[in-house]
Design an enzyme around this catalytic site. Structure first.
Site, PDB file in Angstrom:
ATOM      1  N   LEU A  55      83.640 163.282 126.719  1.00 58.40           N
ATOM      2  CA  LEU A  55      85.019 163.704 126.535  1.00 58.40           C
ATOM      3  C   LEU A  55      85.527 164.198 127.886  1.00 58.40           C
ATOM      4  CD1 LEU A  55      84.906 165.808 123.204  1.00 58.40           C
ATOM      5  CD2 LEU A  55      85.671 163.438 123.480  1.00 58.40           C
ATOM      6  N   ASP A  56      86.768 163.868 128.207  1.00 59.02           N
ATOM      7  CA  ASP A  56      87.352 164.362 129.452  1.00 59.02           C
ATOM      8  C   ASP A  56      87.376 165.889 129.458  1.00 59.02           C
ATOM      9  OD1 ASP A  56      87.837 161.781 130.276  1.00 59.02           O
ATOM     10  OD2 ASP A  56      89.942 161.780 129.681  1.00 59.02           O
ATOM     11  N   ARG A  57      87.463 166.441 130.637  1.00 62.19           N
ATOM     12  CA  ARG A  57      87.482 167.903 130.789  1.00 62.19           C
ATOM     13  C   ARG A  57      88.559 168.552 129.908  1.00 62.19           C
ATOM     14  NH1 ARG A  57      87.044 171.170 136.357  1.00 62.19           N
ATOM     15  NH2 ARG A  57      87.382 173.266 135.581  1.00 62.19           N
TER      16      ARG A  57
END
Length: 219
Positions: A55-57
């Site tokens: 998952l992206d930051r």
């Protein structure tokens, strides 16, 4: 440091509600990452759990971790075979035409010294398919449910910008940065079938910053 919320737990898997702003890997500029917090997720087990997907930051919500190498391999294969159901919620920074549809735009990675890297729609890129439906409209914003068939990097972010006509609210790469606002994307549900075992099902509650924009989800 806030305690990580656990949405599902058994002998081979954990699903946590990853907070927005927590990267999976240590940032080059330093700071805390999920890797720094895996020891607290052992919960009595000898091994540290390992993330199965990414998952992206800025993306909050359901993140699957495997408790042993065999489980990691099986779960990764399930993602690769598109057997996993992933449901995301995103706030689109503008009105969306229609109520539902499917975006099929192949994606390719480009990079430059000035702007870094990003994904773009490209006929010769890797196939990427996302199903979507509008859940709510408020103050010029649109709450959209995304169900990606494929799992390409930044898939939902690019498909929102190029397929729906508006990027996700706060997206600094494919849209416009908004002070005090992250890229508004949330991994709301995750369903992973398992042979001979109960299906893993997890649901992450709607984050406070979505609620602050006036969006709610009916039970």
């Amino acid at each position: 440091m806030n305690e990580l919320s656990i949405l599902f737990e058994d002998g081979e898997a954990l699903v946590i509600d990853k907070p927005a702003g927590l990267p999976l890997d240590r940032p080059r500029a330093g700071g805390i990452s999920l890797d720094d917090r895996l020891d607290e997720l052992r919960l009595g087990f000898q091994r540290r759990p390992a993330p199965v997907h990414r998952l992206d930051r800025d993306t909050s919500g359901c993140l699957l971790l495997a408790r042993n190498p065999k489980a990691l391999k099986r779960f990764a294969a399930a993602f690769e075979a598109r057997k996993v159901i992933k449901i995301y919620l995103g706030v689109v920074a503008g009105p969306v035409e229609g109520d539902k549809g499917t975006i099929s735009l192949s994606l390719s990675k480009i990079s430059s010294e000035k702007n870094g890297w990003r994904m773009i729609p490209a006929r010769q890129g890797k196939a990427a398919v996302t199903h979507w439906r509008v859940l709510a409209r408020k103050d010029g914003l649109t709450l959209v449910e995304f169900r990606p068939e494929t799992g390409r990097t930044h898939q939902i972010r690019v498909h929102a910008a190029s397929g729906l006509g508006h990027a996700l609210l706060g997206d600094p790469v494919y849209g416009k940065a908004v002070a005090g606002t992250r890229t508004m994307l949330h991994a709301a549900q995750l369903v992973i079938p398992r042979e001979g075992k109960d299906t893993i099902e997890a649901e992450a509650p709607l984050p406070a910053d979505f609620v602050a924009l006036g969006f709610t989800i009916e039970p």
